[in-house]
Design a protein around this motif. Structure first.
Motif, mmCIF file in Angstrom:
data_model
loop_
_atom_site.group_PDB
_atom_site.id
_atom_site.type_symbol
_atom_site.label_atom_id
_atom_site.label_comp_id
_atom_site.label_asym_id
_atom_site.label_seq_id
_atom_site.Cartn_x
_atom_site.Cartn_y
_atom_site.Cartn_z
ATOM 1 N N GLU A 182 -9.713 13.920 13.910
ATOM 2 C CA GLU A 182 -9.647 13.753 12.454
ATOM 3 C C GLU A 182 -9.963 15.119 11.851
ATOM 4 N N ARG A 214 -4.757 12.048 18.807
ATOM 5 C CA ARG A 214 -5.447 10.909 19.426
ATOM 6 C C ARG A 214 -4.617 10.430 20.599
ATOM 7 N N GLU A 216 -3.648 7.834 21.889
ATOM 8 C CA GLU A 216 -3.509 6.395 21.632
ATOM 9 C C GLU A 216 -3.049 5.678 22.901
ATOM 10 N N SER A 226 1.235 7.607 16.307
ATOM 11 C CA SER A 226 1.618 8.621 17.276
ATOM 12 C C SER A 226 0.372 9.304 17.825
ATOM 13 N N GLN A 231 -3.058 14.647 8.923
ATOM 14 C CA GLN A 231 -3.886 13.900 7.965
ATOM 15 C C GLN A 231 -4.065 14.700 6.683
ATOM 16 N N GLU A 233 -7.126 14.632 4.079
ATOM 17 C CA GLU A 233 -8.430 13.992 3.875
ATOM 18 C C GLU A 233 -9.233 14.738 2.816
ATOM 19 N N GLU A 300 -2.478 -0.655 7.957
ATOM 20 C CA GLU A 300 -3.167 0.401 7.196
ATOM 21 C C GLU A 300 -2.263 1.589 6.901
ATOM 22 N N LEU A 301 -2.175 1.918 5.620
ATOM 23 C CA LEU A 301 -1.488 3.134 5.204
ATOM 24 C C LEU A 301 -2.517 4.244 5.049
ATOM 25 N N GLU A 344 -14.783 9.093 1.394
ATOM 26 C CA GLU A 344 -13.690 9.723 2.124
ATOM 27 C C GLU A 344 -12.360 8.992 1.948
ATOM 28 N N SER A 346 -8.799 8.958 3.123
ATOM 29 C CA SER A 346 -8.151 9.573 4.290
ATOM 30 C C SER A 346 -6.782 8.963 4.520
ATOM 31 N N GLY A 348 -2.658 9.483 6.387
ATOM 32 C CA GLY A 348 -1.795 10.177 7.327
ATOM 33 C C GLY A 348 -0.497 10.563 6.631
HETATM 34 N N1 GAP Z 1 -11.547 10.451 8.909
HETATM 35 C C1 GAP Z 1 -11.296 9.058 8.910
HETATM 36 C C2 GAP Z 1 -10.136 8.682 9.697
HETATM 37 O O1 GAP Z 1 -9.573 9.489 10.423
HETATM 38 P P1 GAP Z 1 -8.569 6.679 10.289
HETATM 39 O O2 GAP Z 1 -8.421 5.350 9.627
HETATM 40 O O3 GAP Z 1 -8.787 6.709 11.754
HETATM 41 O O4 GAP Z 1 -9.759 7.408 9.515
HETATM 42 C C3 GAP Z 1 -6.948 7.842 8.620
HETATM 43 O O5 GAP Z 1 -7.295 7.566 9.951
HETATM 44 C C4 GAP Z 1 -5.456 7.756 8.433
HETATM 45 O O6 GAP Z 1 -4.783 8.592 9.386
HETATM 46 C C5 GAP Z 1 -4.861 6.367 8.687
HETATM 47 O O7 GAP Z 1 -4.976 5.561 7.526
HETATM 48 C C6 GAP Z 1 -3.417 6.696 8.999
HETATM 49 O O8 GAP Z 1 -2.678 6.937 7.802
HETATM 50 C C7 GAP Z 1 -3.547 7.997 9.750
HETATM 51 N N2 GAP Z 1 -3.528 7.767 11.203
HETATM 52 C C8 GAP Z 1 -4.570 7.413 11.985
HETATM 53 N N3 GAP Z 1 -4.181 7.301 13.255
HETATM 54 C C9 GAP Z 1 -2.869 7.585 13.301
HETATM 55 C C10 GAP Z 1 -1.889 7.639 14.339
HETATM 56 N N4 GAP Z 1 -2.205 7.411 15.599
HETATM 57 N N5 GAP Z 1 -0.606 7.965 14.003
HETATM 58 C C11 GAP Z 1 -0.267 8.221 12.720
HETATM 59 N N6 GAP Z 1 -1.156 8.193 11.704
HETATM 60 C C12 GAP Z 1 -2.436 7.877 11.979
#
Ligand code: GAP
Length: 489
Positions: A182, A214, A216, A226, A231, A233, A300-301, A344, A346, A348
């Motif tokens: 992040e 990440r 994933e 992905s 991000q 933030e 989640e957006l 925060e 935050s 993507g």
């Molecule tokens: N700092 C807090 C944080 O990172 P999160 O909910 O894990 O919170 C925030 O991530 C945003 O980042 C998500 O709402 C999404 O839009 C985006 N995001 C998180 N993981 C993602 C992924 N694997 N691929 C694409 N976008 C991602």
């Protein structure tokens, strides 16, 4: 749909095609967007010539423009037009103690179950009524493995999703570092330097746009989840006690931002996370969810979290041996100091781009153009907000005659000092309108013989066609910059 099976096997990478599980929404399927993105150069599977790599994507020329526009609008709204938010651009690989203090080394884990037979791993998103539900919303508990059909699961175990690397030439534990999962932690680690350098007083925010990584367990649904993404933030630091009201304000502000850029009201909803699902640092979190056309449906957006004083205290303790080390003045004279709370918002960039594309995508059955040149079948119009559209206008000389080309190229050169402008002289005018509609260009500027000869229209004028209404307007070449400025503002 015709080209999807072959496209999917490439888009998903080897062995991942089975997870390609899109469903139709009320309006537009994910397949349509995947197709458009590939065909028109928005997004490609990363290193497609080698079969791609699951969870990694390369953004093409139009995708780069779309993402740049999203980031620019975010920057404009949340930094430029405010007096209380500044930006930083931190390192992707930073001191690993940051991730120990933040809790990521210990807590940034997903639960996974593994099929003992084929060794496919699935992320468990939630445990509902004693059943494991996968990230795609599938009940895995007593089900056959979606990959091989066996019913032989391991117990759930933790899997840390931070990517690891080594700093320097020696691959040792001491040299282990992480690709940031992040952007937020760079902000906390720089809190004091930024506050002091800029003489900032609470409440104030520090914003950052940048890549996050990440590992994933189950990336998928195109760019929705992905392994490498961007991000945007903000960490907004407030006096303890002001956090609840600031939290509500940020939820409203972010919701309004998405609406102002064209997302449909009934495709967005605000979901307060239940206490038991809150992240380890959060006192309250509201997700702005979007109706993505994925199996899970609403997803989640972005998230807005009240992270309390958790992060600053953790870093204070870890870096300085004192949880109060990053206390900041909370009164005008600067006598009383407290560790600020932080709100925060935050989001993507990639996920936002996907939502904007989905809500902009419209299919007109039977074609919408009335010219004889039009092709009477399905036509796609990408009704992106003009601020997000990759090109703001396209310059189309009616033919390749040099006298039209010269004028058209001059117009393009003039407008390009302000905006991204497309230039297209290939094919019939109907086909060119159609190509521009499909990539969301709000205005097509046609240079024809009246432009240079002035028979039916005054000489020195062009016709400008509006993407959404298809209405045509005559505009003098000298007025085009002002005309476009007004339309785009
Ligand atoms: N700092 C807090 C944080 O990172 P999160 O909910 O894990 O919170 C925030 O991530 C945003 O980042 C998500 O709402 C999404 O839009 C985006 N995001 C998180 N993981 C993602 C992924 N694997 N691929 C694409 N976008 C991602």
């Amino acid at each position: 749909p015709r080209i999807i099976p072959s496209l999917c096997s490439v888009m998903c990478g080897a062995g991942l095609a089975k997870r390609w599980n899109f469903v139709m929404s009320d309006k537009v399927s994910m397949e349509s967007i995947v197709n458009l993105c590939k065909r028109r150069g928005f997004v490609f599977p990363s290193a497609e010539i080698y079969g791609g790599l699951g969870g990694f994507w390369d953004w093409g020329p139009l995708g780069v423009l779309l993402k740049n526009n999203i980031k620019a609008e975010w920057q404009k709204t949340f930094v430029q037009q405010r007096n209380d938010v500044v930006s930083i651009d931190g390192a992707i690989v930073t001191n690993p103690r940051v991730w120990e203090a933040s809790g990521h080394v210990k807590n940034f884990a997903d639960k996974l179950v593994e099929c003992r037979q084929c060794h496919h791993r699935y992320k468990i998103d939630v445990l509902k009524d004693g059943k494991w539900i996968s990230a795609e919303g599938k009940d895995l508990h007593e089900k056959d493995c979606p990959s091989c059909g066996a019913q032989n699961w391991t117990e759930p175990k933790d899997f840390n999703t931070m990517f690891r690397t080594f700093v320097g030439p020696v691959e040792s534990t001491e040299n282990t570092a992480y690709l940031r999962p992040e952007t937020a932690q760079n902000i906390f680690a720089n809190f004091q330097s930024v506050r002091e350098a800029l003489r900032l007083k609470l409440p104030f925010g520090i914003a950052q746009v940048g890549k996050a990584f990440r590992n994933e367990i189950t990336p998928g649904n195109f760019i929705f989840r992905s392994r490498e993404f961007e991000q945007m933030e903000i960490e907004y630091f407030v006096k303890p006690g002001d956090d609840d009201s600031q939290f509500e304000t940020w939820v409203e502000t972010c919701h309004a931002w998405f609406l102002s850029l064209g997302l449909k009201k009934d495709h967005l909803r605000l979901i307060k996370q239940p206490k038991e699902e809150l992240a380890h640092y959060s006192k309250a979190t509201t997700d702005i969810e979007f109706a993505f056309p994925i199996e899970k449906g609403w997803a989640e957006l972005m998230g807005i979290a009240n992270r309390t004083d958790y992060d600053l205290k953790q870093h204070g303790q870890s870096a300085k041996g004192d949880p109060e080390a990053f206390a900041a003045p909370i009164d005008v004279e600067g006598k009383e100091k407290k560790v600020p709370f932080v709100i925060e918002p935050s989001m993507g960039v990639d996920r936002a781009a996907l939502a904007f594309l989905l809500d902009a995508y419209e299919v007109v059955q039977g074609g919408r153009s009335t010219t004889t040149e039009s092709i009477k079948e399905e036509e796609v119009v990408l009704k992106l907000h003009p601020k997000l559209a990759p090109y703001k206008a396209a310059i189309l000389p009616l033919s390749k005659k040099p006298q039209l080309q010269t004028v058209a190229q001059e117009i393009a050169a003039t407008l390009r000092t302000n905006w991204m402008i497309d230039y297209d002289e290939a094919g019939s005018i109907g086909k060119r309108y159609r190509r521009e509609d499909e990539i969301g260009t709000p205005f097509c500027i046609t240079v024809d013989f009246d432009t240079v000869e002035g028979v039916k229209r005054p000489k020195g004028t062009v016709t400008v066609r509006d993407r959404d209404t298809m209405a045509q307007e005559n505009v003098a070449i000298g007025d085009l910059t002002g005309w476009l400025q007004t339309k785009l503002s």
